[in-house]
Scaffold this active site. Structure first.
Site, PDB file in Angstrom:
ATOM      1  N   LEU A 166      89.409 -29.095  21.660  1.00 36.76           N
ATOM      2  CA  LEU A 166      88.805 -28.167  20.695  1.00 36.76           C
ATOM      3  C   LEU A 166      88.303 -26.905  21.396  1.00 36.76           C
ATOM      4  O   LEU A 166      87.839 -25.975  20.742  1.00 36.76           O
ATOM      5  CB  LEU A 166      87.633 -28.842  19.970  1.00 36.76           C
ATOM      6  CG  LEU A 166      87.865 -30.259  19.434  1.00 36.76           C
ATOM      7  CD1 LEU A 166      86.642 -30.729  18.654  1.00 36.76           C
ATOM      8  CD2 LEU A 166      89.100 -30.317  18.555  1.00 36.76           C
ATOM      9  N   SER A 226      95.907 -23.889  14.388  1.00 30.41           N
ATOM     10  CA  SER A 226      95.163 -23.094  13.411  1.00 30.41           C
ATOM     11  C   SER A 226      96.072 -22.454  12.374  1.00 30.41           C
ATOM     12  O   SER A 226      97.195 -22.040  12.673  1.00 30.41           O
ATOM     13  CB  SER A 226      94.416 -21.989  14.170  1.00 30.41           C
ATOM     14  OG  SER A 226      94.026 -20.962  13.296  1.00 30.41           O
ATOM     15  N   GLU A 279      95.743 -19.647  11.455  1.00 28.96           N
ATOM     16  CA  GLU A 279      95.924 -18.271  11.918  1.00 28.96           C
ATOM     17  C   GLU A 279      97.349 -18.088  12.471  1.00 28.96           C
ATOM     18  O   GLU A 279      97.843 -16.973  12.545  1.00 28.96           O
ATOM     19  CB  GLU A 279      94.849 -17.981  12.978  1.00 28.96           C
ATOM     20  CG  GLU A 279      94.610 -16.549  13.330  1.00 28.96           C
ATOM     21  CD  GLU A 279      94.106 -15.657  12.198  1.00 28.96           C
ATOM     22  OE1 GLU A 279      94.237 -14.435  12.328  1.00 28.96           O
ATOM     23  OE2 GLU A 279      93.608 -16.177  11.184  1.00 28.96           O
ATOM     24  N   TYR A 291      94.741 -13.976  19.159  1.00 28.32           N
ATOM     25  CA  TYR A 291      94.290 -15.369  19.014  1.00 28.32           C
ATOM     26  C   TYR A 291      95.403 -16.222  18.397  1.00 28.32           C
ATOM     27  O   TYR A 291      95.712 -17.320  18.880  1.00 28.32           O
ATOM     28  CB  TYR A 291      93.024 -15.406  18.138  1.00 28.32           C
ATOM     29  CG  TYR A 291      92.640 -16.785  17.670  1.00 28.32           C
ATOM     30  CD1 TYR A 291      91.856 -17.612  18.451  1.00 28.32           C
ATOM     31  CD2 TYR A 291      93.078 -17.265  16.428  1.00 28.32           C
ATOM     32  CE1 TYR A 291      91.509 -18.893  18.019  1.00 28.32           C
ATOM     33  CE2 TYR A 291      92.732 -18.535  15.990  1.00 28.32           C
ATOM     34  CZ  TYR A 291      91.952 -19.341  16.786  1.00 28.32           C
ATOM     35  OH  TYR A 291      91.627 -20.593  16.350  1.00 28.32           O
TER      36      TYR A 291
HETATM   37  P1  GDR Z   1      89.024 -16.355  10.626  1.00 24.65           P
HETATM   38  O1  GDR Z   1      87.462 -16.474  10.257  1.00 24.65           O
HETATM   39  O2  GDR Z   1      89.362 -15.089  11.278  1.00 24.65           O
HETATM   40  O3  GDR Z   1      89.790 -16.712   9.392  1.00 24.65           O
HETATM   41  O4  GDR Z   1      89.214 -17.510  11.726  1.00 24.65           O
HETATM   42  P2  GDR Z   1      86.347 -15.364   9.959  1.00 24.65           P
HETATM   43  O5  GDR Z   1      85.272 -16.086   9.239  1.00 24.65           O
HETATM   44  O6  GDR Z   1      85.983 -14.606  11.171  1.00 24.65           O
HETATM   45  O7  GDR Z   1      87.097 -14.331   8.967  1.00 24.65           O
HETATM   46  C1  GDR Z   1      87.535 -14.711   7.664  1.00 24.65           C
HETATM   47  C2  GDR Z   1      87.922 -13.480   6.860  1.00 24.65           C
HETATM   48  O8  GDR Z   1      86.736 -12.776   6.485  1.00 24.65           O
HETATM   49  C3  GDR Z   1      86.970 -11.383   6.633  1.00 24.65           C
HETATM   50  N1  GDR Z   1      85.693 -10.670   6.848  1.00 24.65           N
HETATM   51  C4  GDR Z   1      84.870 -10.833   7.895  1.00 24.65           C
HETATM   52  N2  GDR Z   1      84.934 -11.670   8.947  1.00 24.65           N
HETATM   53  C5  GDR Z   1      83.916 -11.634   9.844  1.00 24.65           C
HETATM   54  N3  GDR Z   1      83.953 -12.483  10.887  1.00 24.65           N
HETATM   55  N4  GDR Z   1      82.853 -10.764   9.722  1.00 24.65           N
HETATM   56  C6  GDR Z   1      82.753  -9.889   8.653  1.00 24.65           C
HETATM   57  O9  GDR Z   1      81.807  -9.136   8.562  1.00 24.65           O
HETATM   58  C7  GDR Z   1      83.812  -9.939   7.700  1.00 24.65           C
HETATM   59  N5  GDR Z   1      84.038  -9.277   6.537  1.00 24.65           N
HETATM   60  C8  GDR Z   1      85.176  -9.722   6.028  1.00 24.65           C
HETATM   61  C9  GDR Z   1      87.889 -11.292   7.852  1.00 24.65           C
HETATM   62  O10 GDR Z   1      88.565 -10.033   7.877  1.00 24.65           O
HETATM   63  C10 GDR Z   1      88.799 -12.475   7.596  1.00 24.65           C
HETATM   64  O11 GDR Z   1      89.860 -12.085   6.769  1.00 24.65           O
HETATM   65  C11 GDR Z   1      88.596 -18.764  11.628  1.00 24.65           C
HETATM   66  C12 GDR Z   1      88.226 -19.185  13.063  1.00 24.65           C
HETATM   67  O12 GDR Z   1      87.450 -20.355  13.003  1.00 24.65           O
HETATM   68  C13 GDR Z   1      89.471 -19.470  13.869  1.00 24.65           C
HETATM   69  O13 GDR Z   1      89.104 -19.969  15.139  1.00 24.65           O
HETATM   70  C14 GDR Z   1      90.300 -20.521  13.127  1.00 24.65           C
HETATM   71  O14 GDR Z   1      91.484 -20.795  13.837  1.00 24.65           O
HETATM   72  C15 GDR Z   1      90.630 -20.025  11.734  1.00 24.65           C
HETATM   73  O15 GDR Z   1      89.426 -19.728  11.045  1.00 24.65           O
HETATM   74  C16 GDR Z   1      91.407 -21.053  10.938  1.00 24.65           C
END
Ligand code: GDR
Length: 327
Positions: A78, A127, A129, A151
């Protein structure tokens, strides 16, 4: 008594998985990196029975030492740099840890279990992703991978290396293609926890606004506690394989906001949220939705916590954490 080694034991999934395995009677070893790691105290408080071994996914001999010490029946990989946004700024480091780290641990297992590489069962945290610019909706194990971030590219490498070691050496190596999974233990850099924490603080009058990126991005969000069960189930099968783990529902960030704010009695939440270009990504994964039929059929797994329950659980936990002492 079965023995397990978990890399990334101080992360959200490592914490849930360690408790699950302990509850099943396992002796659990957790690989922890670095000198004076600040997260060490967190895992010690969460699951004091976990035995800590030091090592780093970038240092193969440390992994061999950890395997010799833990003598595991099962290894759960992990450990990774897991924040997608960060991976554009640190693409090489992400490739090394999240990608090459998988090869390092697979190779260490092969060397450790040289008489019979299949005797140590291996789980790789792949993932959603990896699906990136999705080539099929919903996404399943056979969907063409098209990662959209450094990633995601690194995870594709680890995924195929896991399959390669299974096919080349007969290792019992499985890859779980997990869609987003969240919990009160999620790091505050991820959007769900960033929102739950901000909503709790806004409800308590501790802050007024939260700045976010793309509110139209959609994710298939499940509960981490449900997803670690799927990891364990994969390693209990006679044959190793790859499985999508997801809820089969997709929701925009906006809907998460709506449920979270309404849970604390705020319906006109738009005035508390502003969009900041710094949180937009160079390339976005717009529509993730997973088909977990294989996991449901073969593993008998299914998600238990609904999206609304998940959002409310996270907001409630942050309300508890953020409320002033003595309140
Ligand atoms: P993700 O998770 O990239 O899908 O990866 P994250 O929560 O970072 O983003 C999800 C979506 O939200 C949008 N978003 C924002 N994201 C963050 N972090 N901060 C913000 O302010 C924000 N506003 C909008 C992002 O653009 C995105 O589309 C997670 C991680 O746990 C990975 O390690 C894992 O592999 C995948 O989930 C499955």
């Amino acid at each position: 008594m079965k023995r397990a080694l978990i890399t990334g034991v101080t992360g959200q999934d490592g914490m849930y998985l360690s408790r699950l395995l302990l509850s099943k009677g396992y002796e659990v070893y957790g690989l922890v990196r670095g000198q004076n790691n600040p997260k060490l105290d967190v895992i010690k408080a969460w699951a004091p029975e976990v035995k800590i071994v030091t090592g780093d996914l970038l240092d193969q001999s440390s992994l061999l030492r950890a395997l010799n010490e833990a003598q595991p029946d099962e290894v759960y990989n992990l450990g990774a740099i897991s924040f997608v946004a960060y991976s554009w700024e640190n693409a090489q480091l992400t490739s090394q840890v999240t990608g090459l780290g998988v090869l390092n641990i697979l190779e260490a297992i092969r060397l450790y279990a040289h008489d019979d590489p299949s005797k140590v069962r291996f789980y790789q945290a792949s993932s959603s992703e990896m699906f990136g610019r999705v080539q099929e909706v919903p996404q399943r194990e056979t969907t063409l991978l098209w990662p959209r971030s450094p990633y995601g590219v690194a995870k594709v490498y680890g995924h195929y290396m896991t399959i390669n070691y299974r096919e080349s050496y007969g290792m019992h190596a499985s890859s779980g293609i997990l869609f987003n999974h969240e919990s009160p233990l999620r790091g505050p850099e991820f959007v769900t926890r960033k929102i739950s924490k901000a909503v709790a603080r806004i409800a308590l009058g501790l802050q007024d606004q939260v700045s976010l990126g793309n509110l139209d991005a959609k994710r298939d969000w499940g509960f981490a506690g449900d997803y670690v069960e799927a990891m364990w189930l994969m390693l209990q099968q006679d044959e190793a394989s790859d499985y999508v783990v997801s809820t089969g529902e997709t929701h925009p960030v906006r809907e998460y906001l709506d449920i979270a704010f309404n849970h604390v009695g705020i319906s006109d939440w738009e005035k508390h949220v502003y969009q900041d270009p710094q949180f937009f990504r160079p390339a976005e994964v717009d529509l993730l939705i997973g088909d977990s039929a294989k996991a449901q059929d073969k593993l008998g797994w299914k998600p238990k916590v609904s999206f609304k329950e998940l959002v409310e659980m996270m907001v409630d936990a942050d309300l508890e954490r953020e409320k002033p002492a003595g309140a």
